[in-house]
Design an enzyme around this catalytic site. Structure first.
Site, PDB file in Angstrom:
ATOM      1  N   HIS A   1       0.855  -1.191   0.000  1.00 55.27           N
ATOM      2  CA  HIS A   1       0.000   0.000   0.000  1.00 55.27           C
ATOM      3  C   HIS A   1       0.886   1.234   0.000  1.00 55.27           C
ATOM      4  O   HIS A   1       1.927   1.255   0.662  1.00 55.27           O
ATOM      5  CB  HIS A   1      -0.900   0.003   1.244  1.00 55.27           C
ATOM      6  CG  HIS A   1      -2.118   0.835   1.079  1.00 55.27           C
ATOM      7  ND1 HIS A   1      -2.102   2.198   1.226  1.00 55.27           N
ATOM      8  CD2 HIS A   1      -3.381   0.501   0.742  1.00 55.27           C
ATOM      9  CE1 HIS A   1      -3.324   2.669   1.006  1.00 55.27           C
ATOM     10  NE2 HIS A   1      -4.114   1.663   0.708  1.00 55.27           N
TER      11      HIS A   1
ATOM     12  N   ASP B   1      -7.839  -5.494   0.121  1.00 55.01           N
ATOM     13  CA  ASP B   1      -8.285  -6.452  -0.894  1.00 55.01           C
ATOM     14  C   ASP B   1      -7.906  -7.892  -0.563  1.00 55.01           C
ATOM     15  O   ASP B   1      -8.360  -8.812  -1.241  1.00 55.01           O
ATOM     16  CB  ASP B   1      -7.692  -6.084  -2.265  1.00 55.01           C
ATOM     17  CG  ASP B   1      -8.347  -4.844  -2.848  1.00 55.01           C
ATOM     18  OD1 ASP B   1      -9.538  -4.646  -2.580  1.00 55.01           O
ATOM     19  OD2 ASP B   1      -7.666  -4.078  -3.544  1.00 55.01           O
TER      20      ASP B   1
HETATM   21  C1  ACO Z   1      -7.908  -0.790  -2.582  1.00 56.23           C
HETATM   22  C2  ACO Z   1      -6.510  -0.728  -2.996  1.00 56.23           C
HETATM   23  O1  ACO Z   1      -6.201  -0.086  -3.986  1.00 56.23           O
HETATM   24  S1  ACO Z   1      -5.346  -1.470  -2.037  1.00 56.23           S
HETATM   25  C3  ACO Z   1      -4.037  -1.932  -3.167  1.00 56.23           C
HETATM   26  C4  ACO Z   1      -4.497  -3.067  -4.033  1.00 56.23           C
HETATM   27  N1  ACO Z   1      -3.452  -3.447  -4.970  1.00 56.23           N
HETATM   28  C5  ACO Z   1      -2.743  -4.607  -4.843  1.00 56.23           C
HETATM   29  O2  ACO Z   1      -2.943  -5.399  -3.938  1.00 56.23           O
HETATM   30  C6  ACO Z   1      -1.759  -4.870  -5.924  1.00 56.23           C
HETATM   31  C7  ACO Z   1      -0.410  -5.273  -5.345  1.00 56.23           C
HETATM   32  N2  ACO Z   1       0.249  -4.132  -4.708  1.00 56.23           N
HETATM   33  C8  ACO Z   1       0.910  -3.209  -5.449  1.00 56.23           C
HETATM   34  O3  ACO Z   1       1.015  -3.300  -6.677  1.00 56.23           O
HETATM   35  C9  ACO Z   1       1.529  -2.015  -4.726  1.00 56.23           C
HETATM   36  O4  ACO Z   1       1.840  -2.358  -3.389  1.00 56.23           O
HETATM   37  C10 ACO Z   1       0.593  -0.792  -4.738  1.00 56.23           C
HETATM   38  C11 ACO Z   1       0.156  -0.438  -6.172  1.00 56.23           C
HETATM   39  C12 ACO Z   1      -0.643  -1.028  -3.899  1.00 56.23           C
HETATM   40  C13 ACO Z   1       1.335   0.410  -4.129  1.00 56.23           C
HETATM   41  O5  ACO Z   1       2.358   0.758  -5.010  1.00 56.23           O
HETATM   42  P1  ACO Z   1       3.582   1.707  -4.614  1.00 56.23           P
HETATM   43  O6  ACO Z   1       3.219   2.561  -3.465  1.00 56.23           O
HETATM   44  O7  ACO Z   1       3.999   2.397  -5.863  1.00 56.23           O
HETATM   45  O8  ACO Z   1       4.685   0.694  -4.084  1.00 56.23           O
HETATM   46  P2  ACO Z   1       5.970   0.205  -4.833  1.00 56.23           P
HETATM   47  O9  ACO Z   1       5.551  -0.521  -6.088  1.00 56.23           O
HETATM   48  O10 ACO Z   1       6.912   1.341  -4.973  1.00 56.23           O
HETATM   49  O11 ACO Z   1       6.525  -0.867  -3.798  1.00 56.23           O
HETATM   50  C14 ACO Z   1       7.573  -0.632  -2.883  1.00 56.23           C
HETATM   51  C15 ACO Z   1       8.382  -1.921  -2.771  1.00 56.23           C
HETATM   52  O12 ACO Z   1       7.547  -2.967  -2.271  1.00 56.23           O
HETATM   53  C16 ACO Z   1       7.408  -4.018  -3.225  1.00 56.23           C
HETATM   54  N3  ACO Z   1       5.994  -4.398  -3.287  1.00 56.23           N
HETATM   55  C17 ACO Z   1       4.932  -3.610  -3.102  1.00 56.23           C
HETATM   56  N4  ACO Z   1       3.799  -4.299  -3.235  1.00 56.23           N
HETATM   57  C18 ACO Z   1       4.162  -5.563  -3.533  1.00 56.23           C
HETATM   58  C19 ACO Z   1       3.428  -6.723  -3.798  1.00 56.23           C
HETATM   59  N5  ACO Z   1       2.097  -6.724  -3.787  1.00 56.23           N
HETATM   60  N6  ACO Z   1       4.097  -7.849  -4.081  1.00 56.23           N
HETATM   61  C20 ACO Z   1       5.448  -7.854  -4.094  1.00 56.23           C
HETATM   62  N7  ACO Z   1       6.197  -6.773  -3.855  1.00 56.23           N
HETATM   63  C21 ACO Z   1       5.556  -5.631  -3.560  1.00 56.23           C
HETATM   64  C22 ACO Z   1       7.840  -3.407  -4.559  1.00 56.23           C
HETATM   65  O13 ACO Z   1       8.321  -4.391  -5.442  1.00 56.23           O
HETATM   66  C23 ACO Z   1       8.901  -2.441  -4.110  1.00 56.23           C
HETATM   67  O14 ACO Z   1      10.063  -3.170  -3.841  1.00 56.23           O
HETATM   68  P3  ACO Z   1      11.528  -2.558  -4.210  1.00 56.23           P
HETATM   69  O15 ACO Z   1      11.653  -1.332  -3.346  1.00 56.23           O
HETATM   70  O16 ACO Z   1      12.466  -3.654  -3.849  1.00 56.23           O
HETATM   71  O17 ACO Z   1      11.489  -2.230  -5.670  1.00 56.23           O
HETATM   72  O1  OAA Z   2      -5.771   4.226  -0.568  1.00 61.18           O
HETATM   73  C1  OAA Z   2      -5.416   3.606  -1.581  1.00 61.18           C
HETATM   74  O2  OAA Z   2      -4.461   3.964  -2.315  1.00 61.18           O
HETATM   75  C2  OAA Z   2      -6.094   2.362  -1.974  1.00 61.18           C
HETATM   76  C3  OAA Z   2      -7.049   1.860  -0.957  1.00 61.18           C
HETATM   77  O3  OAA Z   2      -6.685   1.192  -0.019  1.00 61.18           O
HETATM   78  C4  OAA Z   2      -8.456   2.225  -1.084  1.00 61.18           C
HETATM   79  O4  OAA Z   2      -8.814   2.982  -2.000  1.00 61.18           O
HETATM   80  O5  OAA Z   2      -9.260   1.766  -0.258  1.00 61.18           O
END
Ligand code: ACO
Ligand code: OAA
Length: 395
Positions: free
Chosen positions: A269, A325
């Protein structure tokens, strides 16, 4: 030419995009509040209807105001027959989120909105409230209508004697909802109703700032929520857990996925660097369902619990923990809901938060128009089509 631009931050990480008093996150402490009320208290004591009104108006309502809002929501559930006729033209293979986006946008055709030109009704709170009620009330009708149409059945019309959550389950299944499932869904709707300036809410602010109609604004938000990096992750979680299968495979599959730099759906997140407080509550709801239903063996839940444990050892140091999620998909699955309806349910709930932000944006509006860091060329010489293969020297 601008020569002193602020630093470019990909994904606008940490950049404030608005001022808001709707919700608050402390991502280090794992704290979420709506209008100052901790999410756990709302999940324990509130209902979706009360929480939606809290988000829209800013205060916990008095009994009469809540009753009025509840009645208005119940009366607004039906949609025009032609919305259903329009759905019949859609391919049954279409994803319910695509249908929901289309259907919400189509409400703008069937129920034209005011022109929100400055000085006009954007300052008319009654109008903004009426539109919010209409949209929140109709989301479940649109979701369940498509579910029946794509299965070749007639939609189940809404009932006015049921709560928002009960009525959704009734329209989905066509039978009197189980009280436990209805309360669990009610809590899920509360948990998903609002979350500061996430991607889909940011889409609301951008679209709302142009004074677009609320249907266009919410349709844009539904499209934004559908992506697997945002709300669409709940559907991917269940796919991933099914792929892992038995909990004993978790460690191996996780290592393979991380080695291939694949996402672990439902983890990570931008704001939380600890477990999302909503994930903790959803996990508790899943446990409650399993206990009360004598669901001694839910493979999906067992695998999810094992995955959380294994992921903590590998991703915890990066601040990557379960998000909202992760357990919602497992819970909805065990409630007998199809995986491609998980994100539409999220959208039904989030419509309350989106419309609260729409109202806040209209109250102090300025069009969103950020700038960019241009990385292209300048002053290039136009090359006529016939001369392009020979390169720019041919001109
Ligand atoms: C309701 C919602 O929207 S909640 C989010 C739902 N989305 C997901 O579950 C999809 C999986 N998660 C992700 O893609 C990301 O964590 C996001 C999109 C939620 C957040 O993205 P960002 O804030 O840009 O995080 P970012 O991608 O920079 O991650 C930081 C580090 O954690 C790692 N990381 C973050 N999430 C994950 C994951 N789900 N699986 C594996 N590694 C992860 C990244 O690879 C990165 O590692 P690094 O520093 O070694 O390169
Ligand atoms: O806050 C976010 O980026 C995603 C999330 O958890 C939501 O929308 O509930």
């Amino acid at each position: 030419m601008r020569d002193r631009l602020p630093e470019y931050l990909p994904g606008l990480e940490g950049v404030p995009a608005t001022r808001s008093n709707i919700s608050y996150i402390d991502g280090q402490a794992g704290l979420l509040e709506y209008r100052g009320y901790p999410i756990a208290q709302l999940a324990e004591h509130s209902t979706f209807e009360e929480t939606a009104l809290l988000l829209l108006d800013g205060e916990l309502p008095q009994a009469a105001a809540l009753e009025e809002f509840d009645q208005a929501m119940r009366s607004a559930r039906r949609v025009k027959y032609n919305v259903r006729e329009m759905m019949k033209f859609m391919p049954v293979t279409g994803h319910p989120m695509d249908m929901l986006q289309t259907a919400v946008a189509s409400l703008g055709m069937f129920y034209p909105a005011y022109d929100l030109l400055s000085g006009g009704p954007r300052n008319d709170l009654d109008y903004v409230h009426k539109m919010s009620v209409r949209i929140i009330a109709r989301m479940p009708t649109l979701v369940t209508m498509w579910e029946h149409i794509r299965c070749g059945n007639d939609p189940v019309p809404p009932r006015t004697d049921l709560t928002h959550a009960e009525n959704f389950l009734y329209m989905l299944k066509g039978e009197q909802p189980d009280p436990l499932l209805a309360r669990i869904l009610d809590v899920c709707l509360i948990l998903h109703a609002e979350h500061t300036i996430n991607a889909s809410t940011f889409a609301v602010l951008v679209a709302g700032s142009t004074l677009a109609s609320p249907y266009g604004v919410i349709a844009g938000a539904v499209g934004t929520l559908s992506g697997p990096l945002h709300g669409g992750a709940n559907e991917k979680v269940v796919e991933m857990l099914a792929e892992i299968g038995d909990a004993k495979h978790v460690g191996k599959v996780l290592d393979e996925k991380l080695a291939r730099k694949e996402k672990i759906w439902g983890f990570g997140h931008r704001e939380y660097k600890t477990k999302d407080p909503r994930a903790t509550i959803l996990q508790g709801l899943m446990q409650r369902l399993a206990d009360q239903r004598g669901l001694r063996h839910s493979q999906l839940f067992e695998t999810a619990l094992a995955l959380e444990k294994a992921a903590e050892q590998r991703l915890g140091a990066k601040g990557v923990f379960p998000n909202v999620d992760f357990y919602s998909g497992v819970l909805y699955y065990e409630m007998g809901i199809k995986p491609d309806l998980f994100t539409p349910i999220f959208a039904m709930a989030r419509s309350a938060g989106w419309l609260a932000h729409w109202r806040e944006q209209l109250g102090d509006n300025r069009i969103f128009r950020p700038t960019q860091v241009y990385t292209g060329e300048h002053g290039r010489e136009y090359v006529p089509l016939g001369l392009r293969e020979q390169g720019p020297e041919a001109v």
